[in-house]
Design a protein around this motif. Structure first.
Motif, PDB file in Angstrom:
ATOM      1  N   ASP A   1      12.681  74.090  45.950  1.00 23.49           N
ATOM      2  CA  ASP A   1      11.563  73.945  44.975  1.00 23.49           C
ATOM      3  C   ASP A   1      11.791  74.872  43.740  1.00 23.49           C
ATOM      4  N   HIS A   2      12.654  75.851  43.711  1.00 22.23           N
ATOM      5  CA  HIS A   2      12.689  76.939  42.719  1.00 22.23           C
ATOM      6  C   HIS A   2      13.890  76.085  41.813  1.00 22.23           C
TER       7      HIS A   2
ATOM      8  N   GLU B  32      13.239  80.035  52.924  1.00 19.54           N
ATOM      9  CA  GLU B  32      14.394  78.944  53.016  1.00 19.54           C
ATOM     10  C   GLU B  32      13.714  77.583  52.701  1.00 19.54           C
ATOM     11  N   GLU B  33      12.529  77.232  53.418  1.00 20.01           N
ATOM     12  CA  GLU B  33      11.704  76.050  53.278  1.00 20.01           C
ATOM     13  C   GLU B  33      11.182  75.717  52.026  1.00 20.01           C
TER      14      GLU B  33
ATOM     15  N   PRO C 279      19.581  76.119  50.615  1.00 17.90           N
ATOM     16  CA  PRO C 279      18.342  77.041  50.790  1.00 17.90           C
ATOM     17  C   PRO C 279      18.669  78.516  51.328  1.00 17.90           C
ATOM     18  N   THR C 280      19.798  78.644  52.176  1.00 10.83           N
ATOM     19  CA  THR C 280      20.195  80.071  52.578  1.00 10.83           C
ATOM     20  C   THR C 280      20.655  80.468  51.484  1.00 10.83           C
TER      21      THR C 280
END
Length: 300
Positions: A168-169, A163-164, A243-244
């Motif tokens: 970035d993707h 998740e962190e 993120p999740t």
């Protein structure tokens, strides 16, 4: 950095210039200035590094300053940012609690928040662009509905993404309308057919690079039908945040550059009203997302 796809499928950039919106044909400008690698489509650059994207945006600024390969936005025909996605659009269902409640009330089901993200897909052939007509498909449905959503465009391949590291993707963000046939949705139990008819995924008008988007908590998603506001919510109301979503989808399944993820719709869909307010021919649907702008389509 706002990128779009022009009428011939070529890559474009949307730039604010002294209060005016200008579009640079980046494919033409890159050829003129001999940029390498040569960008042909938006789908090609989503996998580029941040440095490559920054250089491409710099080229757009140079082209605008020199007055080459540019036109006023009002003179440009824009199509869907990725008109032919490489895979089905990945979608989240019931990802705003108020929407989950309105659906539950109408369907006489549990109104509890989902324990896990509800995931389905839309066919690639459902994609249309800004200004394109949404087919009413009157021979198939009497319950045509809208769903305003933020969509993510994956830029960096990944599997089992933490998740962190998830954001970035992401290459960038756009707006999408998850058009749905509610009667088909009920008849077929699974949602794929009800959400995959031709024209059921209006998308655009631009893809905004993640570096210039507002923070997720400040992104607002709204929908107006014929000028009437029906939906409005901020992303901080998501049950499963961005993120999740990315981390969940990537568990055991590789996400690829160009994958599109629709993140769910707020309360206020047509089926949630009493009586229901389904779409009809002639209706204008405007989906707006902070940072992206407005996506307008008409039902025919």
């Amino acid at each position: 950095m706002k990128f779009l796809t022009l009428e011939q499928g070529q890559l474009g950039a949307l730039i604010e210039d002294e209060g005016q919106q200008q579009v640079v044909d980046l494919t033409a400008a890159a050829k003129l200035f001999e940029l390498e690698p040569l960008p042909m489509t938006l789908a090609e650059i989503v996998g580029w590094t941040d440095e490559q994207v920054a250089a491409l945006w710099g080229l757009a600024q140079v082209a605008l300053d020199k007055g080459v390969s540019c036109r006023a936005y009002s003179e440009v025909k824009v199509i869907a940012p990725i008109p032919q996605p490489r895979r089905n659009i990945l979608c989240l269902g019931k990802n705003y609690l108020d929407h989950a409640k309105e659906v539950a009330e109408k369907m006489q089901a549990s109104s509890d928040a989902p324990e896990h993200p509800i995931i389905f897909t839309k066919a690639t052939t459902s994609v249309i662009g800004p200004g394109d007509d949404i087919p009413a498909h009157a021979e198939l449905t009497r319950k045509l509905d809208y769903e305003a959503e933020l969509a993510l465009i994956i830029g960096k391949e990944g599997r089992d993404i933490p998740e962190e590291q998830a954001l970035d993707h992401v290459f960038g963000y756009t707006a999408i309308n998850d058009v749905s046939a509610r009667d088909l949705q009920k008849d077929h139990v699974q949602w794929f057919r009800a959400k995959s008819l031709d024209g059921f995924a209006p998308m655009g008008p631009v893809v905004v690079h993640r570096s210039v988007m507002p923070e997720p908590k400040d992104i607002q998603v709204s929908c107006h039908i014929n000028g009437e506001q029906r939906q409005c919510a901020n992303l901080d109301q998501l049950i499963f945040d961005l993120p999740t979503i990315i981390a969940t989808l990537s568990k055991g399944m590789t996400l690829l550059p160009g994958d599109i993820i629709a993140t769910g719709t707020p309360a206020g869909v047509g089926m949630g009203f009493r009586p229901s307010k389904y779409l009809k021919s002639g209706d204008e649907v405007v989906v707006s997302v902070s940072g992206v702008g407005s996506l307008t389509n008409r039902v025919v």
